[in-house]
Design an enzyme around this catalytic site. Structure first.
Site, PDB file in Angstrom:
ATOM      1  N   TYR A   1       7.914 -11.256  10.392  1.00  0.00           N
ATOM      2  CA  TYR A   1       6.576 -10.675  10.315  1.00  0.00           C
ATOM      3  C   TYR A   1       5.523 -11.776  10.222  1.00  0.00           C
ATOM      4  O   TYR A   1       4.484 -11.723  10.882  1.00  0.00           O
ATOM      5  CB  TYR A   1       6.493  -9.747   9.096  1.00  0.00           C
ATOM      6  CG  TYR A   1       5.262  -8.886   9.072  1.00  0.00           C
ATOM      7  CD1 TYR A   1       5.211  -7.706   9.800  1.00  0.00           C
ATOM      8  CD2 TYR A   1       4.149  -9.239   8.320  1.00  0.00           C
ATOM      9  CE1 TYR A   1       4.081  -6.904   9.780  1.00  0.00           C
ATOM     10  CE2 TYR A   1       3.017  -8.446   8.294  1.00  0.00           C
ATOM     11  CZ  TYR A   1       2.987  -7.280   9.030  1.00  0.00           C
ATOM     12  OH  TYR A   1       1.866  -6.492   9.016  1.00  0.00           O
TER      13      TYR A   1
ATOM     14  N   GLU B   1       1.374   5.365   0.141  1.00  0.00           N
ATOM     15  CA  GLU B   1       0.759   6.584   0.664  1.00  0.00           C
ATOM     16  C   GLU B   1       1.368   7.778  -0.063  1.00  0.00           C
ATOM     17  O   GLU B   1       2.583   7.971  -0.020  1.00  0.00           O
ATOM     18  CB  GLU B   1       1.001   6.711   2.169  1.00  0.00           C
ATOM     19  CG  GLU B   1       0.443   5.560   2.984  1.00  0.00           C
ATOM     20  CD  GLU B   1       1.482   4.498   3.348  1.00  0.00           C
ATOM     21  OE1 GLU B   1       2.686   4.781   3.270  1.00  0.00           O
ATOM     22  OE2 GLU B   1       1.070   3.385   3.704  1.00  0.00           O
TER      23      GLU B   1
ATOM     24  N   THR C   1       0.861  -1.178   0.000  1.00  0.00           N
ATOM     25  CA  THR C   1       0.000   0.000   0.000  1.00  0.00           C
ATOM     26  C   THR C   1       0.899   1.229   0.000  1.00  0.00           C
ATOM     27  O   THR C   1       1.795   1.353   0.830  1.00  0.00           O
ATOM     28  CB  THR C   1      -0.946   0.002   1.213  1.00  0.00           C
ATOM     29  OG1 THR C   1      -1.846  -1.118   1.089  1.00  0.00           O
ATOM     30  CG2 THR C   1      -1.765   1.278   1.287  1.00  0.00           C
TER      31      THR C   1
END
Length: 189
Positions: free
Chosen positions: A171, A138, A136
């Site tokens: 992660y 920004e 994603t």
């Protein structure tokens, strides 16, 4: 930690699916010979492309921005080859490329100077070991003029750093909330 070269990026993408789809070399022209903002592998990085889906920040519903309780009505959805970000505003997008980061690698994203020199800033947090998904993106329009983002063209560069030791917890191991994300993903808590 050492930064990884084009050879390593190519091998990891072709043999292990680290970047899909993978573009060899820097692509600077479309099929009709028109100039593009470059994307693909570079000497020590990979320039990613923006997909055609955008979420542009708006305040038509008088929402308050709260990262713990984010109101999806704060954005309007746009699917287009070009996204216009209003002055001093913000938009989310995603990469065309899907990433699978190796366990001993941290990936850092930097904006492209083509956009930065126009007052458009790209922000992405690091891609952590064993994270995978579409990134994603920004975008902040820091100018007092509308700004354009082009889908299918380069918007940011990924740098890959390989550690001299493997992390204890990746992660994936800790069940990161953005693991396997597809599409433009809004904030989660």
């Amino acid at each position: 930690m050492a930064i990884k070269s084009d050879r390593w990026i190519r091998e990891m993408s072709e043999k292990h699916g680290m970047i899909e789809p993978y573009a060899e070399n820097q692509v600077r022209f479309d099929k009709n010979g028109e100039k593009l903002i470059s994307y693909g592998v570079s000497s020590y990085g990979y320039d990613v492309r923006c997909a055609r889906e955008f979420k542009v920040f708006t305040n038509v519903h008088s929402a308050i921005v709260d990262p713990k309780n984010f109101d999806e009505k704060s954005f309007i959805d746009i699917e287009s080859d070009v996204c216009i970000i209003p002055p001093n505003s913000f938009a989310l997008a995603r990469t065309i490329e899907y990433f699978r980061i190796p366990r001993n690698v941290l990936t850092v994203c930097l904006g492209k100077s083509t956009y930065a020199r126009c007052g458009i800033i790209v922000n992405v947090t690091p891609l952590e070991p064993e994270w995978e998904g579409h990134v994603t993106l920004e975008f902040s329009n820091t100018t007092n003029l509308p700004a354009r983002i082009y889908a299918g063209e380069g918007v940011a560069q990924m740098l890959f750093f390989e550690s001299d030791e493997v992390c204890e917890t990746s992660y994936k191991d800790r069940g990161g909330k953005y693991q396997g994300q597809t599409g433009v993903t809004l904030p989660k808590t």
